[in-house]
Design a protein around this motif. Sequence first.
Motif, PDB file in Angstrom:
ATOM      1  N   SER A 145       0.929  -1.105   0.036  1.00 23.43           N
ATOM      2  CA  SER A 145      -0.064  -0.098   0.025  1.00 23.43           C
ATOM      3  C   SER A 145       0.873   1.375   0.064  1.00 23.43           C
ATOM      4  N   SER A 146       1.694   1.334   0.949  1.00 28.05           N
ATOM      5  CA  SER A 146       2.650   2.404   1.049  1.00 28.05           C
ATOM      6  C   SER A 146       3.771   1.816   1.752  1.00 28.05           C
ATOM      7  N   THR A 147       4.994   2.225   1.483  1.00 23.41           N
ATOM      8  CA  THR A 147       6.137   2.099   2.044  1.00 23.41           C
ATOM      9  C   THR A 147       6.216   2.730   3.302  1.00 23.41           C
ATOM     10  N   ASN A 148       5.891   4.037   3.558  1.00 28.86           N
ATOM     11  CA  ASN A 148       5.853   4.416   4.689  1.00 28.86           C
ATOM     12  C   ASN A 148       4.749   3.878   5.778  1.00 28.86           C
ATOM     13  N   ASP A 149       3.800   3.569   5.281  1.00 27.01           N
ATOM     14  CA  ASP A 149       3.018   2.820   6.161  1.00 27.01           C
ATOM     15  C   ASP A 149       3.450   1.687   6.823  1.00 27.01           C
ATOM     16  N   HIS A 157       5.927  -1.237  -6.413  1.00 30.09           N
ATOM     17  CA  HIS A 157       4.605  -0.478  -6.700  1.00 30.09           C
ATOM     18  C   HIS A 157       3.988  -0.088  -5.492  1.00 30.09           C
ATOM     19  N   GLN A 158       3.224   0.981  -5.292  1.00 29.68           N
ATOM     20  CA  GLN A 158       2.303   1.388  -4.277  1.00 29.68           C
ATOM     21  C   GLN A 158       1.016   1.455  -4.601  1.00 29.68           C
ATOM     22  N   THR A 159      -0.120   0.914  -3.769  1.00 29.14           N
ATOM     23  CA  THR A 159      -1.228   0.845  -4.370  1.00 29.14           C
ATOM     24  C   THR A 159      -2.034   2.259  -3.437  1.00 29.14           C
ATOM     25  N   ASN A 160      -1.230   2.608  -2.400  1.00 30.24           N
ATOM     26  CA  ASN A 160      -1.913   3.819  -1.771  1.00 30.24           C
ATOM     27  C   ASN A 160      -0.640   4.801  -1.343  1.00 30.24           C
ATOM     28  N   GLY A 161       0.035   5.048  -2.301  1.00 25.60           N
ATOM     29  CA  GLY A 161       1.212   5.996  -2.091  1.00 25.60           C
ATOM     30  C   GLY A 161       0.859   7.293  -1.564  1.00 25.60           C
ATOM     31  N   ARG A 162       1.550   7.841  -0.606  1.00 24.45           N
ATOM     32  CA  ARG A 162       0.959   9.153   0.057  1.00 24.45           C
ATOM     33  C   ARG A 162       2.094  10.214  -0.316  1.00 24.45           C
ATOM     34  N   GLY A 163       1.271  11.346  -0.703  1.00 24.72           N
ATOM     35  CA  GLY A 163       2.524  12.577  -0.623  1.00 24.72           C
ATOM     36  C   GLY A 163       1.912  13.569   0.627  1.00 24.72           C
ATOM     37  N   ARG A 164       2.487  14.587   0.488  1.00 22.02           N
ATOM     38  CA  ARG A 164       2.185  15.625   1.589  1.00 22.02           C
ATOM     39  C   ARG A 164       0.837  16.042   1.277  1.00 22.02           C
ATOM     40  N   LYS A 165       0.600  16.619   2.527  1.00 24.85           N
ATOM     41  CA  LYS A 165      -1.049  17.332   2.461  1.00 24.85           C
ATOM     42  C   LYS A 165      -2.165  16.277   1.829  1.00 24.85           C
ATOM     43  N   GLN A 170      -2.237  12.005  -3.147  1.00 27.12           N
ATOM     44  CA  GLN A 170      -1.777  10.681  -3.427  1.00 27.12           C
ATOM     45  C   GLN A 170      -0.333  10.834  -4.372  1.00 27.12           C
ATOM     46  N   TRP A 171       0.359   9.737  -4.105  1.00 28.19           N
ATOM     47  CA  TRP A 171       1.759   9.560  -5.004  1.00 28.19           C
ATOM     48  C   TRP A 171       1.875   8.424  -5.949  1.00 28.19           C
ATOM     49  N   GLN A 172       1.718   8.472  -7.019  1.00 31.50           N
ATOM     50  CA  GLN A 172       1.704   7.348  -7.846  1.00 31.50           C
ATOM     51  C   GLN A 172       2.649   7.131  -8.893  1.00 31.50           C
ATOM     52  N   LYS A 178      10.690  21.333 -13.130  1.00 32.34           N
ATOM     53  CA  LYS A 178       9.585  20.394 -12.793  1.00 32.34           C
ATOM     54  C   LYS A 178       9.972  19.397 -11.722  1.00 32.34           C
ATOM     55  N   LYS A 179       8.833  19.017 -10.955  1.00 34.75           N
ATOM     56  CA  LYS A 179       9.242  17.952  -9.721  1.00 34.75           C
ATOM     57  C   LYS A 179       9.675  16.535 -10.356  1.00 34.75           C
ATOM     58  N   ILE A 180      10.834  16.285  -9.810  1.00 30.89           N
ATOM     59  CA  ILE A 180      11.371  15.054 -10.124  1.00 30.89           C
ATOM     60  C   ILE A 180      11.191  14.037  -8.688  1.00 30.89           C
ATOM     61  N   SER A 181      11.248  14.744  -7.461  1.00 28.99           N
ATOM     62  CA  SER A 181      11.337  13.994  -6.390  1.00 28.99           C
ATOM     63  C   SER A 181      10.451  14.705  -5.128  1.00 28.99           C
ATOM     64  N   GLY A 182       9.766  13.820  -4.276  1.00 24.20           N
ATOM     65  CA  GLY A 182       9.124  14.384  -3.376  1.00 24.20           C
ATOM     66  C   GLY A 182       9.483  13.523  -1.982  1.00 24.20           C
ATOM     67  N   ILE A 183       9.492  14.374  -0.939  1.00 32.21           N
ATOM     68  CA  ILE A 183      10.029  13.459   0.553  1.00 32.21           C
ATOM     69  C   ILE A 183       8.762  13.818   1.310  1.00 32.21           C
ATOM     70  N   LEU A 184       8.333  12.928   2.167  1.00 30.92           N
ATOM     71  CA  LEU A 184       7.349  12.885   3.158  1.00 30.92           C
ATOM     72  C   LEU A 184       8.052  12.497   4.217  1.00 30.92           C
ATOM     73  N   GLY A 224      10.070   9.224   3.707  1.00 30.73           N
ATOM     74  CA  GLY A 224       9.339   8.495   2.544  1.00 30.73           C
ATOM     75  C   GLY A 224      10.058   9.509   1.090  1.00 30.73           C
ATOM     76  N   ILE A 225      10.599   8.599   0.518  1.00 36.03           N
ATOM     77  CA  ILE A 225      11.233   9.215  -0.811  1.00 36.03           C
ATOM     78  C   ILE A 225      10.656   8.821  -2.030  1.00 36.03           C
ATOM     79  N   GLY A 226      10.156   9.529  -2.810  1.00 26.71           N
ATOM     80  CA  GLY A 226       9.696   9.236  -4.225  1.00 26.71           C
ATOM     81  C   GLY A 226      10.464   9.901  -5.263  1.00 26.71           C
TER      82      GLY A 226
HETATM   83  C1  BTN Z   1       5.339  14.892  -1.675  1.00 20.06           C
HETATM   84  O1  BTN Z   1       6.129  15.488  -2.594  1.00 20.06           O
HETATM   85  O2  BTN Z   1       4.167  15.101  -1.417  1.00 20.06           O
HETATM   86  C2  BTN Z   1       5.929  13.754  -1.026  1.00 20.06           C
HETATM   87  C3  BTN Z   1       5.884  12.238  -1.760  1.00 20.06           C
HETATM   88  C4  BTN Z   1       6.423  11.312  -1.077  1.00 20.06           C
HETATM   89  C5  BTN Z   1       6.259   9.764  -1.674  1.00 20.06           C
HETATM   90  C6  BTN Z   1       6.933   8.760  -1.205  1.00 20.06           C
HETATM   91  S1  BTN Z   1       7.006   7.306  -2.308  1.00 20.06           S
HETATM   92  C7  BTN Z   1       7.468   6.403  -0.876  1.00 20.06           C
HETATM   93  C8  BTN Z   1       7.013   6.776   0.462  1.00 20.06           C
HETATM   94  N1  BTN Z   1       5.660   6.087   0.383  1.00 20.06           N
HETATM   95  C9  BTN Z   1       4.565   6.865   0.339  1.00 20.06           C
HETATM   96  O3  BTN Z   1       3.563   6.574   0.518  1.00 20.06           O
HETATM   97  N2  BTN Z   1       4.892   8.304   0.225  1.00 20.06           N
HETATM   98  C10 BTN Z   1       6.624   8.220   0.236  1.00 20.06           C
END
Ligand code: BTN
Length: 242
Positions: free
Chosen positions: A11-15, A33-41, A44-46, A112-118, A134-136
């Motif tokens: 679902s999510s590596t963070n979870d 693959h993440q089925t419920n990847g999460r970003g900030r706020k 979703q992170w897909q 453009k955004k290439i990576s996000g960190i949660l 969490g790093i995508g």
């Molecule tokens: C953002 O820019 O909003 C942060 C995105 C973070 C995504 C990563 S992918 C691995 C880890 N697992 C998640 O569910 N989220 C972070």
Amino acid sequence: MIKNYHFTRISSTNDYARQIIENESEVIVTADHQTNGRGRKERQWQGDFGANLFFTYAVNHKKIATFKNILSFLTSTSLMVINTLREFAPKTEFIIKYPNDILARNDKDRFKKISGILTEHIFQGNIPLISIIGIGVNINQKEFPPYISSIACSLAQLGYNVNLSTFTNILQDKFEGLYLQDEIELFEKWKSEINIKGKLVTRDGSNKIWKAEEILLDGRLLISSDTDKAIIDDGETIRYGM
Ligand code: BTN
């Protein structure tokens, strides 16, 4: 050595990291693959199956008491990711957008955004017990859905042919050296990568123009207008010119 867990699908590596870290000291969780990847706020992170980096580092502070400043997890992670990107894409310009997005200059001369960190922390009172980072990173994604295609990019779109496992291993090695880094030095490097001081800033949901004054020692951003001062933290989205 940090303990590693890899999943084909999760679902999510963070979870997952949050579930297991109570009984561990340090873990890295990755997935194809993440089925419920999460970003900030709550966003979703897909990403396409097997194309991108989904990576979580989690630490249980009960076992490691020497690296107490939790801001360092954000500063060091942003720097480790941007440095890894620079190793694989030496011809591309990368910047950190406050607080923790990494942007790449694409060929149309736009970033453009290439990576996000949660970053997520579990506290007991004021004491941080657990930190989950969490790093995508968009590596081999060929196309993005229309709603983000104008703001997101990948290494593949920038013309780089990158092996995801090699990228993952190199980033993972950098985490092994995490506690050797000096917190103040990290903070100064992170600030200089962001380079926001003096820039004009707007806050999500408002057109009011602010000026970025300073990134404070706790990582929050001090902004000012003619009449007000305000402090922004990583729960808020801001816009500013790069
Ligand atoms: C953002 O820019 O909003 C942060 C995105 C973070 C995504 C990563 S992918 C691995 C880890 N697992 C998640 O569910 N989220 C972070």
